[in-house]
Design a protein around this motif. Structure first.
Motif, PDB file in Angstrom:
ATOM      1  N   ALA A   1       0.838  -1.210   0.000  1.00 43.88           N
ATOM      2  CA  ALA A   1       0.000   0.000   0.000  1.00 43.88           C
ATOM      3  C   ALA A   1       0.867   1.253   0.000  1.00 43.88           C
ATOM      4  O   ALA A   1       0.594   2.224  -0.731  1.00 43.88           O
ATOM      5  CB  ALA A   1      -0.930  -0.018   1.199  1.00 43.88           C
ATOM      6  N   ALA A   2       1.933   1.243   0.788  1.00 43.16           N
ATOM      7  CA  ALA A   2       2.826   2.406   0.839  1.00 43.16           C
ATOM      8  C   ALA A   2       3.524   2.608  -0.495  1.00 43.16           C
ATOM      9  O   ALA A   2       3.708   3.746  -0.958  1.00 43.16           O
ATOM     10  CB  ALA A   2       3.851   2.224   1.954  1.00 43.16           C
ATOM     11  N   TYR A   3       3.890   1.524  -1.133  1.00 43.01           N
ATOM     12  CA  TYR A   3       4.567   1.600  -2.430  1.00 43.01           C
ATOM     13  C   TYR A   3       3.643   2.233  -3.473  1.00 43.01           C
ATOM     14  O   TYR A   3       4.039   3.169  -4.182  1.00 43.01           O
ATOM     15  CB  TYR A   3       4.998   0.202  -2.860  1.00 43.01           C
ATOM     16  CG  TYR A   3       5.527   0.130  -4.266  1.00 43.01           C
ATOM     17  CD1 TYR A   3       6.774   0.655  -4.585  1.00 43.01           C
ATOM     18  CD2 TYR A   3       4.786  -0.487  -5.278  1.00 43.01           C
ATOM     19  CE1 TYR A   3       7.265   0.570  -5.884  1.00 43.01           C
ATOM     20  CE2 TYR A   3       5.274  -0.571  -6.566  1.00 43.01           C
ATOM     21  CZ  TYR A   3       6.508  -0.039  -6.869  1.00 43.01           C
ATOM     22  OH  TYR A   3       6.989  -0.127  -8.158  1.00 43.01           O
ATOM     23  N   PHE A   4       2.409   1.744  -3.554  1.00 44.00           N
ATOM     24  CA  PHE A   4       1.486   2.290  -4.553  1.00 44.00           C
ATOM     25  C   PHE A   4       1.039   3.703  -4.197  1.00 44.00           C
ATOM     26  O   PHE A   4       0.762   4.512  -5.081  1.00 44.00           O
ATOM     27  CB  PHE A   4       0.288   1.355  -4.734  1.00 44.00           C
ATOM     28  CG  PHE A   4       0.585   0.164  -5.591  1.00 44.00           C
ATOM     29  CD1 PHE A   4       0.868   0.314  -6.945  1.00 44.00           C
ATOM     30  CD2 PHE A   4       0.622  -1.100  -5.051  1.00 44.00           C
ATOM     31  CE1 PHE A   4       1.168  -0.777  -7.746  1.00 44.00           C
ATOM     32  CE2 PHE A   4       0.912  -2.203  -5.839  1.00 44.00           C
ATOM     33  CZ  PHE A   4       1.186  -2.048  -7.187  1.00 44.00           C
ATOM     34  N   SER A   5       0.994   4.009  -2.906  1.00 40.30           N
ATOM     35  CA  SER A   5       0.680   5.375  -2.497  1.00 40.30           C
ATOM     36  C   SER A   5       1.755   6.331  -2.995  1.00 40.30           C
ATOM     37  O   SER A   5       1.458   7.440  -3.469  1.00 40.30           O
ATOM     38  CB  SER A   5       0.570   5.453  -0.971  1.00 40.30           C
ATOM     39  OG  SER A   5       0.390   6.778  -0.544  1.00 40.30           O
ATOM     40  N   GLY A   6       3.009   5.902  -2.914  1.00 37.56           N
ATOM     41  CA  GLY A   6       4.099   6.726  -3.422  1.00 37.56           C
ATOM     42  C   GLY A   6       4.023   6.912  -4.920  1.00 37.56           C
ATOM     43  O   GLY A   6       4.330   7.993  -5.436  1.00 37.56           O
TER      44      GLY A   6
END
Length: 344
Positions: free
Chosen positions: A326-331
């Motif tokens: 989730a953090a990766y795609f948020s970035g």
């Protein structure tokens, strides 16, 4: 021929025990006895904490062995202890080091035994290097009959080798595949990796046991097969009848979410490894790793599916994967809409 194995019930050592027995070796294991059920009936078990030097000294008092192999020495203190305790007790001492000790980053794509030993990312590897240095000095100065063995990623029936897993093992990664959830693959998944089935490793190891040409030598024992991590994960998916979905995330990003991955990735799996196995083949004529990864993981999948005790769920790791993804795609969604201006 008599051999003493410190450890003897792990993925690597258990395969070596079985093959050595079949070759007529008289095997004694020394460990705490926590996995006594995994010890073959015709093996003597000395229930001793190997970190208790006095207990070890008492257990081997008046005994000698053709080979003593330590599968559970990880620190310089343990290596020094072995030199002191076993110097007059064996014709050959085999130390299990690690291929992760080789130079990171590497200056040549192919790894040989004379590749420099240096790993600034992983304390585990640095400890193994220091152990090797102590044992080599003991060989040169004290005639301590050491053989150093460097395994790479060696696996067996009870666990599927995966890029990243939690504290409870790799089954949760398989569960994610089976549930159609994405699994994390470090980098772009195109770096090369070498997997070695434990019974193949054992053939090389047992060929070194009692081998006078191996005294004073360091040698790695691996398969000749090199796979990308993407292909390895596809093989795992095929073994379980699914097509895995990958999310490729940089090793630096992953290590920021779990500092333990700094060593395991940047100090090991993030680098392509291709091994030159000519030395083990010279020391053990006829050695060949015959079990390809596709076949090996099929065997693992069949065994684990038939033995639910090896299907350890790890909800904490599962939640960690979801949060990192989730953090990766948020970035990605927060990236600038335009790139930097290009130079003339």
């Amino acid at each position: 021929m008599k051999a003493l194995f410190l450890g003897g019930t792990g993925t690597i050592s258990s395969a070596c025990v079985q093959l050595a027995l079949s070759q007529g070796w008289d095997i004694t294991l020394m460990n705490r006895g926590n996995h006594a059920g995994d010890v073959p009936a015709d093996v003597e078990l000395l229930k001793v904490d190997c970190n208790d030097s006095e207990a070890v000294r008492r257990a081997v008092w008046g005994k000698s062995y053709d080979v003593i192999a330590d599968f559970i020495a990880f620190t310089p203190l343990q290596a020094s202890r072995d030199i002191e305790l076993f110097r007059e007790k064996c014709g050959q001492y085999i130390f299990i080091s690690s291929a992760s000790a080789y130079q990171k980053p590497m200056n040549h794509y192919q790894i040989r035994e004379d590749t420099p030993l240096k790993n600034p990312y992983w304390q585990y590897s640095r400890d193994k290097i220091e152990c090797e240095e102590l044992l080599t000095a003991a060989y040169r100065k004290l005639d301590f009959p050491v053989t150093i063995v460097r395994p790479s990623h060696t696996y067996g029936l009870k666990s599927i080798p995966v890029p990243i897993h939690g504290a409870k093992g790799s089954w949760q990664v398989v569960r994610r595949m089976l549930a159609g959830k994405p699994i994390i693959v470090h980098g772009d998944g195109l770096s090369l990796w070498t997997f070695t089935y434990n019974t193949d490793f054992a053939k090389g190891f047992c060929g070194l046991m009692g081998n006078p040409k191996a005294i004073g030598e360091a040698v790695h024992i691996t398969s000749d097969e090199s796979l990308t991590w993407n292909d390895a994960c596809r093989s795992i998916g095929r073994a379980f009848g699914v097509e895995p979905h990958f999310v490729h995330i940089s090793s630096d990003f992953l290590a920021a979410f779990n500092a333990d991955l700094l060593g395991a990735l940047l100090g090991d799996k993030a680098h392509s490894v291709v091994f030159d196995n000519s030395k083990i083949k010279r020391l053990v004529p006829g050695f060949c790793a015959n079990i390809c990864f596709d076949e090996g993981v099929r065997r693992c999948a069949a065994y684990i599916q038939a033995h639910p005790e090896y299907q350890a769920e790890d909800p904490g790791f599962d939640a960690w994967c979801d949060s990192v993804i989730a953090a990766y795609f948020s970035g990605l969604t927060a990236r600038p809409s335009t790139g930097p201006a290009s130079g003339a």
